[in-house]
Design a protein around this motif. Structure first.
Motif, PDB file in Angstrom:
ATOM      1  N   CYS A  69       0.839  -1.204   0.000  1.00 54.03           N
ATOM      2  CA  CYS A  69       0.000   0.000   0.000  1.00 54.03           C
ATOM      3  C   CYS A  69       0.871   1.251   0.000  1.00 54.03           C
ATOM      4  O   CYS A  69       1.706   1.440   0.884  1.00 54.03           O
ATOM      5  N   ALA A  70       0.665   2.098  -0.990  1.00 53.29           N
ATOM      6  CA  ALA A  70       1.548   3.244  -1.203  1.00 53.29           C
ATOM      7  C   ALA A  70       0.912   4.581  -0.867  1.00 53.29           C
ATOM      8  O   ALA A  70       1.516   5.631  -1.110  1.00 53.29           O
ATOM      9  N   GLY A  71      -0.297   4.578  -0.315  1.00 53.09           N
ATOM     10  CA  GLY A  71      -0.974   5.833  -0.018  1.00 53.09           C
ATOM     11  C   GLY A  71      -0.225   6.666   1.002  1.00 53.09           C
ATOM     12  O   GLY A  71       0.219   6.156   2.032  1.00 53.09           O
ATOM     13  N   ARG A  72      -0.092   7.952   0.738  1.00 54.47           N
ATOM     14  CA  ARG A  72       0.567   8.878   1.660  1.00 54.47           C
ATOM     15  C   ARG A  72      -0.491   9.553   2.524  1.00 54.47           C
ATOM     16  O   ARG A  72      -1.525   9.994   2.007  1.00 54.47           O
ATOM     17  N   PRO A  73      -0.278   9.646   3.832  1.00 60.83           N
ATOM     18  CA  PRO A  73      -1.340  10.093   4.752  1.00 60.83           C
ATOM     19  C   PRO A  73      -2.046  11.380   4.339  1.00 60.83           C
ATOM     20  O   PRO A  73      -3.274  11.477   4.435  1.00 60.83           O
ATOM     21  N   ALA A  74      -1.311  12.371   3.875  1.00 60.19           N
ATOM     22  CA  ALA A  74      -1.935  13.660   3.575  1.00 60.19           C
ATOM     23  C   ALA A  74      -2.557  13.719   2.191  1.00 60.19           C
ATOM     24  O   ALA A  74      -3.286  14.670   1.876  1.00 60.19           O
TER      25      ALA A  74
END
Length: 516
Positions: A156-161
């Motif tokens: 999973c590569a989603g960045r928090p912001a």
């Protein structure tokens, strides 16, 4: 592709959903006509699609529009796009060509980049869509599924912001507004995490053995309750097995042996009316979540009388997510609670504020403000509207409300759904509720129209309960007696069904004459 190994550092959303699918293994998680799709098969589809998306150059921060029918592959594609860290923009039906292009492209501005691609399937790859998406890469689900998953397919590569999902409104005021949910906000949500479920959701989850899915997975409610079903160990059963749309009717519930589903208020009325005139066996149905617009207490009582204690009256907003649910158990023996929308979920903070933004005393009326871990971060490309609604970490609902001594929430009307009669503000919500309390009225909707004498006048549109219509004069007197002459409808128009927008919610704009 195993589930997360012990000791592995936590990853971004949608890691928990992938782990739920891995844990389901050989259990059927989706039923689509004759097809039964297991957790392992759906997880494999997510891996294949994420690999295909990465091969197409889609990665963190890229926008991907989803124009898909309802299918296990559509669910897999949405999750796969979030696995690669993309910004997923669901596209509903019923948009004008201008609105369709706005949503497909993402409405790119100097500060909000446009989408890069649109994912389609056989049912959605129309000439109209191709024309609206002519500058985007067109990616077919079948092609994305064709290759094997890579070794890192489920990383999973989603960045928090970053924006992980944009949920568009119906566009009732022009171009649809896009509510932005960041990866941090999605990860703070509740649907995929049983240990975070509020009490009302824990009760509802026990009824999700076979959850009827229809309409669009771009709907925030439909997607979240599908995820909830997976987390509860249930099966999502799809109401379109032949490829064509099947309305939400008793026949679908009966044929698919559905134990639960969701319905907007007009659909609930249709279901209740159908059961009165031409009943079918709905014995499998154990829970029906009603959301989208206020449910008049008399209609909720009628629904319980006809369908049994299965109606969960939900209240939430795209901006704030779930706020509260009134469960059947809470109304049993307490008819006064039928007018409420339940108590706020445990993770939701609430305040009632006056017109100056100050909290009102306990029991007072005012605008409801809410704050929850998974709420939206703002509107895509609209800083002015964001500043008006998202204030110091709170979401202003623009709903008038109050709490009773037991903590139950009562909605009193919309802040902006007003009619100004002789410079006196009249809220549409209370007028609609008074009209709907008449035994001859199934649904009531009120709009304001220009008037030479009073500035604006109240006009009512009523769906009668039977072919014998109630007396308009009697309805006007009922309103005047309870709310005063200024609230009395200038006209009462009888309609067979209220027009609805793409979201399935009543669209009162269509009740006004063109030009008003």
């Amino acid at each position: 592709m195993p589930a997360t190994e012990p000791g592995t550092p936590p990853q971004a959303y949608p890691r928990q959903i992938l782990d739920l699918l891995a844990a389901a293994a050989d259990r059927t998680v989706f039923e689509h006509g004759a097809r039964e799709v297991t957790g392992a098969e759906l997880l494999d589809a997510v891996g294949r699609i994420s690999t295909g998306l990465r091969a197409a150059g889609i990665g963190p921060g890229d926008g991907v529009a989803m124009t898909l029918g309802v299918s296990p592959e559509a669910f897999a594609a949405m999750i796969a796009a979030q696995v690669v860290g993309a910004r997923v923009c669901g596209v509903r039906g019923g948009l004008t060509p201008k609105q369709l292009r706005h949503v497909l492209t993402g409405g790119g501005t100097a500060t909000t980049p446009a989408n890069r691609a649109v994912v389609v399937d056989r049912s959605t790859a129309t000439d109209e869509l191709r024309g609206a998406a002519d500058e985007l890469d067109l990616l077919a689900v079948g092609d994305l599924l064709a290759g094997p998953p890579s070794a890192t397919a489920l990383d999973c590569a989603g960045r928090p912001a970053d924006a992980g999902r944009i949920v568009y409104t119906s566009g009732s005021t022009g171009d649809p507004k896009g509510c932005v949910e960041t990866y941090a906000g999605l990860g703070a949500g509740w649907a995929a995490y049983p240990d975070r479920w509020p009490a009302a959701i824990r009760d509802l989850a026990t009824k999700l053995d076979r959850f009827l899915v229809f309409g669009s997975l771009s709907s925030q409610v439909m997607m979240e309750y599908t995820v909830l079903t997976l987390a509860a160990g249930g099966t999502a059963v799809i109401a379109e097995p032949t490829g064509g749309p099947e309305p939400f009717l008793p026949s679908a519930i009966t044929r698919l042996r559905a134990t639960a589903s969701v319905a907007a208020v007009p659909r609930l009325h249709q279901l209740v009316t159908g059961q009165r005139t031409d009943p079918v066996d709905l014995g499998s149905l154990r829970a029906l979540l009603v959301s989208g617009s206020p449910l008049e207490p008399g209609r909720l009582a009628q629904a319980e009388a006809v369908l049994g204690p299965i109606v969960y009256n939900g209240y939430g907003q795209t901006e704030a997510g779930l706020i509260s649910i009134l469960t059947p158990a809470e109304t049993a023996g307490a008819p006064a609670r039928l007018a409420s929308v339940g108590r706020p979920a445990e993770m939701v903070q609430t305040q009632i504020r006056d017109g100056s933004g100050n909290p009102v005393p306990d029991g007072g009326e005012g605008e409801l403000f809410v704050r929850s871990p998974g709420q939206a971060a703002g509107y895509w490309g609209d800083p002015a509207e964001t500043a008006d609604v998202f204030i110091d970490g709170w979401v202003r609902t623009r709903d008038l409300a109050r709490f009773d001594a037991d903590g139950y929430l009562y909605l009193l009307g919309r802040i902006r759904d007003v009619i100004i009669v002789h410079a006196d503000v009249r809220y549409a919500g209370p007028i609609e509720r008074v009209l709907a309390s008449h035994p001859g009225v199934a649904e009531a909707y009120v709009v304001g129209m220009p008037d030479e004498q009073s500035g604006e006048a109240v006009h009512a549109f009523v769906v009668p309960t039977t072919a014998e219509r109630p007396d308009p004069t009697e309805l006007g007197e009922l309103v005047a007696d309870r709310l005063g002459q200024a609230s009395r409808p200038r006209t009462v128009t009888f309609i067979d069904v209220v027009p609805v927008g793409p979201s399935g919610k009543p669209d009162k704009r269509q009740l006004r004459p063109a030009g008003d």
